[in-house]
Design a protein around this motif. Structure first.
Motif, PDB file in Angstrom:
ATOM      1  N   UNK A  45       0.833  -1.122  -0.117  1.00 31.68           N
ATOM      2  CA  UNK A  45       0.111  -0.004  -0.071  1.00 31.68           C
ATOM      3  C   UNK A  45       0.716   1.284  -0.158  1.00 31.68           C
ATOM      4  N   UNK A  46       2.187   1.177   0.224  1.00 30.75           N
ATOM      5  CA  UNK A  46       2.882   2.374   0.387  1.00 30.75           C
ATOM      6  C   UNK A  46       3.573   2.557  -0.929  1.00 30.75           C
ATOM      7  N   UNK A  47       4.166   3.839  -1.016  1.00 33.06           N
ATOM      8  CA  UNK A  47       5.004   4.270  -2.110  1.00 33.06           C
ATOM      9  C   UNK A  47       4.217   4.235  -3.409  1.00 33.06           C
ATOM     10  N   UNK A  48       2.989   4.578  -3.526  1.00 30.57           N
ATOM     11  CA  UNK A  48       2.008   4.622  -4.574  1.00 30.57           C
ATOM     12  C   UNK A  48       2.308   3.146  -5.541  1.00 30.57           C
ATOM     13  N   UNK A  49       2.536   2.164  -4.805  1.00 30.82           N
ATOM     14  CA  UNK A  49       2.653   0.807  -5.456  1.00 30.82           C
ATOM     15  C   UNK A  49       1.678  -0.158  -5.429  1.00 30.82           C
ATOM     16  N   UNK A  50       0.605   0.093  -5.221  1.00 27.34           N
ATOM     17  CA  UNK A  50      -0.624  -0.815  -5.012  1.00 27.34           C
ATOM     18  C   UNK A  50      -1.011  -1.437  -6.239  1.00 27.34           C
ATOM     19  N   UNK A  51      -1.014  -0.721  -7.291  1.00 27.38           N
ATOM     20  CA  UNK A  51      -1.625  -1.163  -8.672  1.00 27.38           C
ATOM     21  C   UNK A  51      -0.413  -2.056  -9.302  1.00 27.38           C
ATOM     22  N   UNK A  52       0.843  -1.492  -8.936  1.00 31.10           N
ATOM     23  CA  UNK A  52       1.940  -2.292  -9.442  1.00 31.10           C
ATOM     24  C   UNK A  52       2.036  -3.623  -8.731  1.00 31.10           C
ATOM     25  N   UNK A  53       1.913  -3.813  -7.454  1.00 28.53           N
ATOM     26  CA  UNK A  53       2.093  -4.927  -6.731  1.00 28.53           C
ATOM     27  C   UNK A  53       0.807  -5.946  -7.222  1.00 28.53           C
ATOM     28  N   UNK A  54      -0.282  -5.569  -7.336  1.00 31.53           N
ATOM     29  CA  UNK A  54      -1.413  -6.368  -7.787  1.00 31.53           C
ATOM     30  C   UNK A  54      -1.138  -6.993  -9.085  1.00 31.53           C
ATOM     31  N   UNK A  55      -0.359  -6.275 -10.146  1.00 36.24           N
ATOM     32  CA  UNK A  55      -0.029  -6.816 -11.317  1.00 36.24           C
ATOM     33  C   UNK A  55       1.076  -8.262 -11.270  1.00 36.24           C
ATOM     34  N   UNK A  56       1.737  -8.155 -10.085  1.00 33.54           N
ATOM     35  CA  UNK A  56       2.736  -9.207  -9.819  1.00 33.54           C
ATOM     36  C   UNK A  56       1.687 -10.618  -9.043  1.00 33.54           C
ATOM     37  N   UNK A  57       2.297 -11.584  -9.340  1.00 29.12           N
ATOM     38  CA  UNK A  57       1.822 -12.842  -8.654  1.00 29.12           C
ATOM     39  C   UNK A  57       1.858 -12.585  -6.940  1.00 29.12           C
ATOM     40  N   UNK A  58       2.806 -12.032  -6.511  1.00 28.41           N
ATOM     41  CA  UNK A  58       2.894 -11.907  -4.776  1.00 28.41           C
ATOM     42  C   UNK A  58       4.050 -11.285  -4.548  1.00 28.41           C
ATOM     43  N   UNK A  59       4.246 -10.529  -3.384  1.00 32.08           N
ATOM     44  CA  UNK A  59       5.256  -9.870  -2.914  1.00 32.08           C
ATOM     45  C   UNK A  59       6.390 -10.641  -2.662  1.00 32.08           C
ATOM     46  N   UNK A  60       7.570 -10.003  -2.985  1.00 32.45           N
ATOM     47  CA  UNK A  60       8.906 -10.967  -2.797  1.00 32.45           C
ATOM     48  C   UNK A  60       9.826  -9.717  -1.985  1.00 32.45           C
ATOM     49  N   UNK A  61      11.111 -10.441  -1.926  1.00 35.60           N
ATOM     50  CA  UNK A  61      11.776  -9.546  -0.820  1.00 35.60           C
ATOM     51  C   UNK A  61      12.235  -8.059  -1.460  1.00 35.60           C
ATOM     52  N   UNK A  62      12.144  -7.944  -2.642  1.00 31.69           N
ATOM     53  CA  UNK A  62      12.304  -6.582  -3.166  1.00 31.69           C
ATOM     54  C   UNK A  62      10.964  -5.417  -2.742  1.00 31.69           C
ATOM     55  N   UNK A  63      10.139  -5.907  -2.408  1.00 31.85           N
ATOM     56  CA  UNK A  63       9.047  -5.074  -2.039  1.00 31.85           C
ATOM     57  C   UNK A  63       9.181  -4.620  -0.322  1.00 31.85           C
ATOM     58  N   UNK A  64       9.836  -5.349   0.355  1.00 29.86           N
ATOM     59  CA  UNK A  64      10.134  -5.251   1.642  1.00 29.86           C
ATOM     60  C   UNK A  64      11.152  -4.069   2.039  1.00 29.86           C
ATOM     61  N   UNK A  65      10.706  -3.381   3.186  1.00 32.32           N
ATOM     62  CA  UNK A  65      11.749  -2.591   3.683  1.00 32.32           C
ATOM     63  C   UNK A  65      11.185  -1.863   4.866  1.00 32.32           C
TER      64      UNK A  65
END
Length: 302
Positions: free
Chosen positions: A179-199
């Motif tokens: 939900x952060x960084x204006x990345x909600x739509x981009x994250x939904x296009x991928x299969x699932x979250x990975x290590x590159x999405x965590x911080x």
């Protein structure tokens, strides 16, 4: 020298000798020629006859199609890269970058802690990400702290004891929404979250509740800072090479932004790896229009 080349050499020598003899005959018929020229022509005749004899002996010994010894000694040019070689792995030799060393090479889990307050009770959640299986392990109510002790000791609030009490649950799942960084739509296009999405500071949707990763473990922070530093070096190198072919205002603003680990004393692992990775991919795509080998070589360090 091949068989055809030796034949061509003998024919040229014989033709030169015949031309010289014809010139001498024409000169004698027209009234003679100086003695110096006559001596030179005789030497030319002698050299032509010797070359013709050598050519005759060589052609008699050699068979058609037989390679010459001098021809075998010549080096043959072969392509450096054969079929099946990986362009990225071989391309890393074109660009030399000084990359940081991974401080935790055996790290398998990225561990974060989140907390929130409800009913004067501070609840802690542990979020572990397994980088091998890409599964999240969520530990709810790993720790509970009561900010208002009346919930425990006051008889009038005994009904809240079951609500504010510790109820630990462990679940394994995949997460899909950032939900952060204006990345909600981009994250939904991928299969699932990975290590590159965590911080540290990332906001995820966990069980329908927006949850912020408040703090990273020591090893997780070291790994995230290492990856961010490596991505910054790659992005800066890509941009430096791209500026040789494009002006600064031609590069999109999202790609020109110099993302750093953070201003001042920010918590470890606070750099957004997904933004850095998107920036590197964009710069690599633009640089590949002019220098694809260099672009692939730089990205090979990722």
């Amino acid at each position: 020298m091949s068989f055809d080349e030796r034949g061509a050499g003998g024919e040229s020598a014989r033709a030169g000798a015949e031309a010289a003899s014809m010139d001498v005959q024409q000169a004698e018929e027209q009234g003679g020629m100086p003695q110096e020229q006559v001596a030179g022509v005789q030497l030319l005749r002698l050299a032509g006859s010797k070359l013709q004899d050598q050519h005759t002996e060589a052609t008699a010994d050699a068979e058609p199609g037989e390679p010459d010894a001098s021809e075998e000694a010549l080096p043959t040019l072969r392509p450096e890269r054969t079929e099946g070689d990986n362009v990225l792995s071989r391309g890393a030799g074109y660009i030399k970058l000084k990359m940081p060393e991974n401080p935790v090479p055996d790290l398998q889990f990225l561990t974060f802690i989140s907390w929130w307050t409800e009913f004067n009770t501070k609840r802690y959640m542990e979020i572990c990400f397994d980088m091998s299986t890409e599964l999240f392990q969520i530990v709810l109510d790993k720790e509970v702290r009561h900010l208002d002790m009346d919930h425990i000791h006051c008889p009038g609030k005994e009904s809240l004891a079951s609500v504010v009490g510790k109820d630990t649950k462990i679940m394994s799942m995949r997460l899909h929404e950032k939900l952060s960084g204006n990345q909600h739509a981009d994250s939904m296009r991928r299969d699932h979250l990975t290590c590159w999405d965590l911080h540290t500071g990332a906001k995820l949707n966990i069980l329908g509740k927006p949850t912020t990763l408040m703090q990273a473990s020591l090893q997780t922070g070291l790994w995230l800072d290492y990856q961010s530093e490596k991505l910054i070096i790659i992005c800066n190198t890509l941009e430096e090479n791209l500026l040789k072919y494009e002006s600064a205002h031609q590069i999109p603003k999202i790609a020109r932004k110099n993302v750093t680990v953070g201003r001042g004393k920010q918590p470890p692992g606070s750099a957004d790896l997904r933004l850095l990775l998107k920036r590197a991919e964009m710069l690599k795509e633009r640089l590949a229009r002019y220098r694809p080998i260099v672009a692939n070589a730089i990205m090979a360090y990722l």
